[in-house]
Scaffold this active site. Structure first.
Site, short mmCIF file in Angstrom:
data_model
loop_
_atom_site.label_atom_id
_atom_site.label_comp_id
_atom_site.label_asym_id
_atom_site.label_seq_id
_atom_site.Cartn_x
_atom_site.Cartn_y
_atom_site.Cartn_z
N GLN A 133 0.91 -1.06 0.02
CA GLN A 133 -0.10 0.11 0.11
C GLN A 133 0.73 1.45 0.00
OE1 GLN A 133 -2.75 -1.61 3.44
NE2 GLN A 133 -3.82 0.20 2.72
N ARG A 173 0.01 12.04 16.36
CA ARG A 173 -0.63 10.53 15.81
C ARG A 173 0.45 9.69 16.17
NH1 ARG A 173 -4.62 11.21 11.53
NH2 ARG A 173 -4.63 13.46 11.07
N HIS A 209 1.81 3.70 16.73
CA HIS A 209 1.07 2.44 16.45
C HIS A 209 1.92 1.64 15.65
CE1 HIS A 209 -1.81 6.26 15.09
NE2 HIS A 209 -1.92 5.55 16.33
N LYS A 243 7.44 0.55 7.38
CA LYS A 243 7.21 1.94 6.68
C LYS A 243 7.90 2.84 6.15
CE LYS A 243 3.06 2.19 9.90
NZ LYS A 243 2.48 2.80 11.10
N TYR A 252 3.25 7.51 2.73
CA TYR A 252 3.92 6.40 3.33
C TYR A 252 3.67 4.99 2.83
CZ TYR A 252 0.37 5.75 6.59
OH TYR A 252 -1.05 5.34 7.15
N GLU A 282 -3.31 -4.93 15.39
CA GLU A 282 -2.91 -3.50 15.68
C GLU A 282 -2.78 -3.32 17.16
OE1 GLU A 282 -4.76 1.17 14.82
OE2 GLU A 282 -6.10 -0.73 15.44
N ASP A 291 -5.97 7.30 20.44
CA ASP A 291 -4.46 7.40 20.34
C ASP A 291 -4.29 8.06 22.00
OD1 ASP A 291 -3.69 6.64 18.21
OD2 ASP A 291 -3.37 8.67 17.20
#
Length: 183
Positions: free
Chosen positions: A46, A59, A62, A72, A132, A143, A168
């Site tokens: 992706q 943010r 994660h 990433k 990204y 997750e 978050d």
């Protein structure tokens, strides 16, 4: 591209090497040969973008577990952001340590985040857009998030968050068994 390994093994800052003339410049942001020569991920599934309207939006932090664990490659394409990587790889000598760098549209720098590391960022300007690459598809069951100001890690951001999502803000402090899927 110029790859500079950070103090965290496998985490790289990537600087572009533009070739320019009176019209502007050209530069690669990804090359299978250059990434592969360092043993870095070359298969991505992706290509995502994230937009933060308000300065000091936070943010993160994660990551995903198991087969969903992602590599990433982060690039800021508008404004500036403070990009943070936290090493949560159980066998890593830098487990629990973090590194950060400013990524901006102006400096065109990128961050390579390996599997097993948590990632987060804070916008340093209004209207920040980042893009990204990710190497695995999102799996909500795998997750995980670590609270951005978990005292176990001492991550420092340049400002208090002006805006943070409820999800978050509610991220738990680090618990090894839950966060690493060991329990």
């Amino acid at each position: 591209m110029k790859f500079t390994e950070t103090e965290l093994s496998g985490v790289y800052l990537i600087d572009l090497e533009p070739r320019g003339d009176d019209r502007g410049f050209f530069s690669r942001v990804f090359c299978v040969n250059e990434f592969g020569a360092l043993g870095l991920q070359t298969d991505f599934v992706q290509f995502n973008t994230s937009f933060s309207k308000i300065k000091h939006t936070l943010r993160g932090m994660h990551y995903q577990l198991g087969a969903a664990a992602e590599v990433k490659v982060i690039k800021c394409i508008r404004g500036a952001l403070y990009d943070v990587v936290l090493d949560l790889r159980p066998d890593s000598p830098s487990f629990g340590k973090w590194t950060a760098a400013e990524l901006s549209a102006e400096n065109r720098r990128m961050m390579y985040v390996p599997r097993g590391c948590a990632h987060g960022f804070m916008s340093l300007t209004e209207d920040v857009e980042m893009m990204y690459f990710v190497s695995a598809f999102y799996d909500p069951q795998q997750e995980r998030s670590v609270r951005w100001n978990d005292p176990a890690f001492g991550i420092t951001f340049p400002h208090e968050p002006a805006l943070i999502s409820d999800k978050d803000a509610a991220a738990p402090d680090f618990d090894r068994a839950w966060h690493l899927g060991e329990g």
